[in-house]
Structures are given as C-alpha cells and as structure tokens.
Design a protein around this motif. Structure first.
Motif, PDB file in Angstrom:
ATOM      1  N   MET A   1     -33.530   1.104  68.623  1.00 60.96           N
ATOM      2  CA  MET A   1     -33.252   0.514  67.185  1.00 60.96           C
ATOM      3  C   MET A   1     -32.850  -1.094  67.031  1.00 60.96           C
ATOM      4  O   MET A   1     -31.640  -1.168  67.653  1.00 60.96           O
ATOM      5  N   GLU A  31     -36.834   6.728  62.490  1.00 53.68           N
ATOM      6  CA  GLU A  31     -37.151   5.582  63.459  1.00 53.68           C
ATOM      7  C   GLU A  31     -36.805   5.834  64.764  1.00 53.68           C
ATOM      8  O   GLU A  31     -37.376   5.152  65.417  1.00 53.68           O
ATOM      9  N   TYR A  32     -35.950   6.748  65.270  1.00 47.31           N
ATOM     10  CA  TYR A  32     -35.589   6.998  66.499  1.00 47.31           C
ATOM     11  C   TYR A  32     -36.883   7.813  67.233  1.00 47.31           C
ATOM     12  O   TYR A  32     -37.231   7.641  68.360  1.00 47.31           O
ATOM     13  N   ASP A  35     -39.213   4.947  68.088  1.00 45.04           N
ATOM     14  CA  ASP A  35     -38.831   4.233  69.147  1.00 45.04           C
ATOM     15  C   ASP A  35     -38.938   4.803  70.436  1.00 45.04           C
ATOM     16  O   ASP A  35     -39.461   4.375  71.371  1.00 45.04           O
ATOM     17  N   ASN A  38     -42.892   4.480  70.994  1.00 44.68           N
ATOM     18  CA  ASN A  38     -42.900   3.204  71.791  1.00 44.68           C
ATOM     19  C   ASN A  38     -42.463   3.081  73.165  1.00 44.68           C
ATOM     20  O   ASN A  38     -43.053   2.355  74.121  1.00 44.68           O
ATOM     21  N   SER A  39     -41.301   3.672  73.483  1.00 45.38           N
ATOM     22  CA  SER A  39     -40.749   3.695  74.825  1.00 45.38           C
ATOM     23  C   SER A  39     -41.721   4.529  75.687  1.00 45.38           C
ATOM     24  O   SER A  39     -41.794   3.879  76.957  1.00 45.38           O
ATOM     25  N   GLU A  47     -35.242   5.268  78.076  1.00 44.44           N
ATOM     26  CA  GLU A  47     -35.029   4.861  76.703  1.00 44.44           C
ATOM     27  C   GLU A  47     -35.849   6.066  75.680  1.00 44.44           C
ATOM     28  O   GLU A  47     -35.459   6.390  74.694  1.00 44.44           O
ATOM     29  N   ALA A  51     -33.626   7.647  72.907  1.00 45.19           N
ATOM     30  CA  ALA A  51     -34.184   7.752  71.523  1.00 45.19           C
ATOM     31  C   ALA A  51     -34.052   9.406  70.877  1.00 45.19           C
ATOM     32  O   ALA A  51     -33.642   9.320  69.908  1.00 45.19           O
TER      33      ALA A  51
END
Length: 158
Positions: A1, A31-32, A35, A38-39, A47, A51
């Motif tokens: 984040m 949001e996590y 994330d 995306n990781s 990551e 997350a």
C-alpha cells in the motif's frame, strides 16, 4: 500500500464512527487484495504473502469487532472465517482464485455495511482530532487540504 493511501485511510479512521470504521477496514482489506494480485503478477511472492497476511489481519479485526449478543454476528463470523481460510489457501497455492472468492464474499458484506454507515449519524469515535477540509484549488490537478484546529492542544490530557 502506498504512503498516500495509508494517509487517506488514517484520515478516514480519525473521522469515522463505529459503522464507518468497519467500512474502512473492508476498504483496507480490498486494497491488500489488490496489492497481492499485483505482487503475484510481478512474481514477487514475498510481497504477495505479506499483503495477504495483512488482509488476514484485517479480517481478524472484523471478527474481533463482532458483538455476539446479536444473531447476525454468528453468521458474519462464519463468513469471515471462511474468507480467512480462502486467503490462507491463496498463500499456499500462489493463485488468485481464492482471493477473488474471498473478495466476492467480503464485497457483498461491505455493501451492506456501506448502506448502514449512511444511516449512522453518531459522533466519530476519536475525539480531539484535527478537522480536515479538502477542496480543489486553481492549480491543475492539485488538491489542497486545510487543517482546522479549534484547540492548540491535542492528544492525551493528563
């Protein structure tokens, strides 16, 4: 984040009442989840795992906030535990299918709490915080925030 998102969530928390705080916790969890996805796309498993652990702690917070004097809390507890199990499976499998399933469950609950928050007009939980007013200025894409301090002393009173 990102740091900007952390600051935004911090502002929301300081201005929220009980129902609003639950809504903010849901938003942090979402949001996590984003994330984590995306990781995983960038092949950063550490990551991804971090997350999802943070998202799991958000779900734990939702579980701890339940009031079991009400019948609906038992149903919410079951859904939260199931969502947490899906998050843990996603960590082990290194796939986003379980994240999507947990996201669907929590999104439907989030929408219900969002409607409840609109009807909850109680005072914010945190007292003695800065009042923040934000608005657009003449600058291009520039948001200016003004902090209004009715008192100069903030924090704990001894």
């Amino acid at each position: 984040m990102k740091q900007e998102q952390v600051q935004d969530f911090t502002r929301k928390i300081t201005q929220s009442n009980r129902t609003g705080l639950v809504v903010v916790i849901y938003e942090i969890i979402f949001e996590y989840f984003a994330d984590a996805k995306n990781s995983l796309e960038s092949d950063d498993y550490q990551e991804f795992k971090n997350a999802l652990h943070k998202a799991g702690r958000g779900i734990d917070e939702l579980i701890q906030s339940l009031d079991f004097r009400y019948e609906i809390s038992k149903n919410l507890y079951s859904l939260y535990v199931f969502a947490k199990e899906l998050v843990e499976k996603a960590i082990v499998k290194k796939k986003t299918d379980e994240i999507d399933a947990a996201n669907r469950i929590l999104t439907s609950l989030y929408e219900g709490f969002l409607e409840a928050a609109k009807q909850d007009h109680s005072a914010p939980l945190m007292k003695n915080t800065q009042q923040i007013y934000a608005g657009m200025t003449y600058g291009r894409n520039h948001l200016t925030e003004t902090f209004q301090e009715p008192e100069t002393s903030r924090g704990f009173f001894a």
